[in-house]
Scaffold this active site. Structure first.
Site, PDB file in Angstrom:
ATOM      1  N   GLU A 187       2.362 -25.139  94.018  1.00  0.00           N
ATOM      2  CA  GLU A 187       2.459 -23.954  93.673  1.00  0.00           C
ATOM      3  C   GLU A 187       3.014 -22.729  94.710  1.00  0.00           C
ATOM      4  O   GLU A 187       2.256 -23.001  95.786  1.00  0.00           O
ATOM      5  CB  GLU A 187       1.234 -23.620  92.626  1.00  0.00           C
ATOM      6  CG  GLU A 187       0.172 -23.259  93.933  1.00  0.00           C
ATOM      7  CD  GLU A 187      -0.926 -23.073  92.916  1.00  0.00           C
ATOM      8  OE1 GLU A 187      -1.707 -22.124  92.401  1.00  0.00           O
ATOM      9  OE2 GLU A 187      -2.181 -23.770  93.052  1.00  0.00           O
ATOM     10  N   ARG A 191     -12.766 -26.313  90.020  1.00  0.00           N
ATOM     11  CA  ARG A 191     -13.469 -24.784  90.563  1.00  0.00           C
ATOM     12  C   ARG A 191     -14.308 -25.195  91.546  1.00  0.00           C
ATOM     13  O   ARG A 191     -14.976 -26.320  91.556  1.00  0.00           O
ATOM     14  CB  ARG A 191     -13.558 -24.100  89.191  1.00  0.00           C
ATOM     15  CG  ARG A 191     -13.485 -22.537  88.580  1.00  0.00           C
ATOM     16  CD  ARG A 191     -14.353 -22.286  87.645  1.00  0.00           C
ATOM     17  NE  ARG A 191     -12.991 -22.724  86.944  1.00  0.00           N
ATOM     18  CZ  ARG A 191     -13.398 -23.198  85.770  1.00  0.00           C
ATOM     19  NH1 ARG A 191     -14.502 -23.576  85.613  1.00  0.00           N
ATOM     20  NH2 ARG A 191     -12.044 -23.093  84.822  1.00  0.00           N
ATOM     21  N   HIS A 217      -6.234 -27.931  94.318  1.00  0.00           N
ATOM     22  CA  HIS A 217      -4.883 -29.205  93.107  1.00  0.00           C
ATOM     23  C   HIS A 217      -4.962 -29.907  94.421  1.00  0.00           C
ATOM     24  O   HIS A 217      -5.087 -29.651  95.393  1.00  0.00           O
ATOM     25  CB  HIS A 217      -4.555 -28.454  92.632  1.00  0.00           C
ATOM     26  CG  HIS A 217      -4.135 -26.672  91.608  1.00  0.00           C
ATOM     27  ND1 HIS A 217      -4.771 -27.131  91.018  1.00  0.00           N
ATOM     28  CD2 HIS A 217      -3.618 -25.867  92.496  1.00  0.00           C
ATOM     29  CE1 HIS A 217      -4.561 -25.333  90.460  1.00  0.00           C
ATOM     30  NE2 HIS A 217      -4.117 -25.004  91.195  1.00  0.00           N
ATOM     31  N   HIS A 258      -8.069 -22.122  97.578  1.00  0.00           N
ATOM     32  CA  HIS A 258      -7.514 -20.969  96.885  1.00  0.00           C
ATOM     33  C   HIS A 258      -8.073 -20.511  96.708  1.00  0.00           C
ATOM     34  O   HIS A 258      -8.563 -20.477  95.622  1.00  0.00           O
ATOM     35  CB  HIS A 258      -6.021 -21.062  97.132  1.00  0.00           C
ATOM     36  CG  HIS A 258      -5.135 -21.967  95.742  1.00  0.00           C
ATOM     37  ND1 HIS A 258      -5.546 -23.634  95.988  1.00  0.00           N
ATOM     38  CD2 HIS A 258      -5.634 -21.375  94.850  1.00  0.00           C
ATOM     39  CE1 HIS A 258      -4.768 -23.526  94.485  1.00  0.00           C
ATOM     40  NE2 HIS A 258      -5.077 -22.406  94.188  1.00  0.00           N
TER      41      HIS A 258
END
Length: 352
Positions: A128, A209, A110, A189
């Site tokens: 996150e 992605r 991200h 990740h």
């Protein structure tokens, strides 16, 4: 006409099917998945608190039952947000979900705020935090590029078939219940199969992605990858930050509860709170956020045990595993009492 006072808010659960989803969340938290949902695929995520255009939480109980979070923030933003920085278009700054990885999630990244601004086109920054609820033996996550991996190494791996070479460049770590990791925007990740997590994140749904293990999506077609966005977002030097919550049964201090810092960022911070049977603990106050001055909203995710949540001038509320409660900034304090034979185990988060 005066508005009804704000109180701790619990929202209806939103179920999202994913090609990589599993069957762990429903038995873990004791809810049923409707057959019409199962017909479209396995449940990979439940969104417990969200304020987005495409999905919006709706209050489940209390004086504001039926209201969406968007409606409440629009009508009473100062009371709910306090000094917390809102997301784009004045939306609530955090999104809270549970993730059930029946299969590994894609290798992805991200953007951080700088990359999102550079990419444009509606890209949103996303940092996150993951708290591991359960993990099968040997289950793992990949977070960050290994020491010594260069930008050129990453670009070369992206160019391999299906970008499969990127997996070998990542830091792999086996996990177990109680592990927690902060994944900042720009950190490459993936979540491995057999891992169930609580995720607290910036209010963003921008994902680039990189590698998807050669599988097809729920529609039977290959899922799109985003090499350009990944290249623009990935920060090869960025490493995750790990922490661990105390195990169940570890001795508690004389006060009957303890609080362990799990993650801290200028956007939000989080702690693990466990309370002994029949004991009471104060929740993080509204003034404990990252805002330089004033009060911010708090989130309470109940992981195990039962109890009662009490806030000034509000009806007491029973809390149960899987529930995620929002305490508006206008509620300066709250207390949680454990009711049951074992510990009450929760994760608290405070918006920045």
């Amino acid at each position: 006409m005066s508005l009804p006072p704000l109180e701790p808010l619990l929202f209806e659960r939103l179920l999202l099917t994913k090609v990589w989803g599993g069957d762990a969340l429903a038995p873990l938290f004791g809810f049923e998945v409707p057959q019409e949902v199962l017909a479209s695929g396995p449940v990979g995520e439940t969104w417990e608190l969200v304020d987005r255009e495409e999905q919006n939480s709706r209050v489940r109980v209390g004086m504001h039952a039926g209201k969406t979070l968007r409606e409440l923030v629009t009508e009473r933003g100062e009371e709910i947000l306090g000094n917390a920085r809102p997301a784009r278009s004045g939306r609530f700054p955090l999104l809270v979900k549970y993730i059930d990885a029946g299969e590994p999630l894609s290798v992805q990244v991200h953007p951080d705020a700088e990359a999102a601004a550079s990419i444009g086109g509606g890209a949103e920054a996303k940092t996150e935090a993951w708290y591991v609820l359960a993990a099968e033996e040997g289950a793992c996550v990949w977070a960050g590029l290994a020491d010594g991996v260069s930008r050129a190494d990453f670009e070369a791996a992206l160019a391999t078939e299906g970008a499969a070479g990127t997996v070998e460049l990542l830091r792999r770590r086996e996990v177990q219940a109680g592990d927690c990791v902060l994944i900042e925007g720009g950190c490459v990740h993936a979540i491995g199969a057999g891992v169930t997590i609580l995720e607290i994140q910036q209010n963003s749904d921008t994902t680039y992605r990189i590698h998807d293990w050669g599988r097809l999506g729920l529609d039977g077609c290959p899922r799109e990858t985003h090499p350009d966005g990944a290249l623009a977002s990935a920060r090869v030097e960025l490493a995750p930050t790990w922490a661990r919550a105390p195990a169940a049964g570890e001795p508690l201090p004389e006060c009957g509860f303890d609080r362990t810092l799990l993650f801290e960022h200028d956007l939000f911070r989080g702690a693990f709170l466990r309370i002994g049977a029949a004991e009471e603990a104060p929740l993080l106050p509204a003034s404990s956020g990252m805002a330089a001055d004033g009060k911010t909203p708090r989130i309470l995710a109940v992981l195990d045990g039962a109890g009662t949540l009490r806030a000034p001038d509000c009806l007491p509320r029973r809390v149960s595993p899987g529930e995620v409660w929002l305490l508006p900034a206008c509620l300066p304090t709250a207390k949680l009492t454990a009711e049951g034979p074992g510990e009450l185990r929760t994760v608290e988060a405070v918006a920045g």
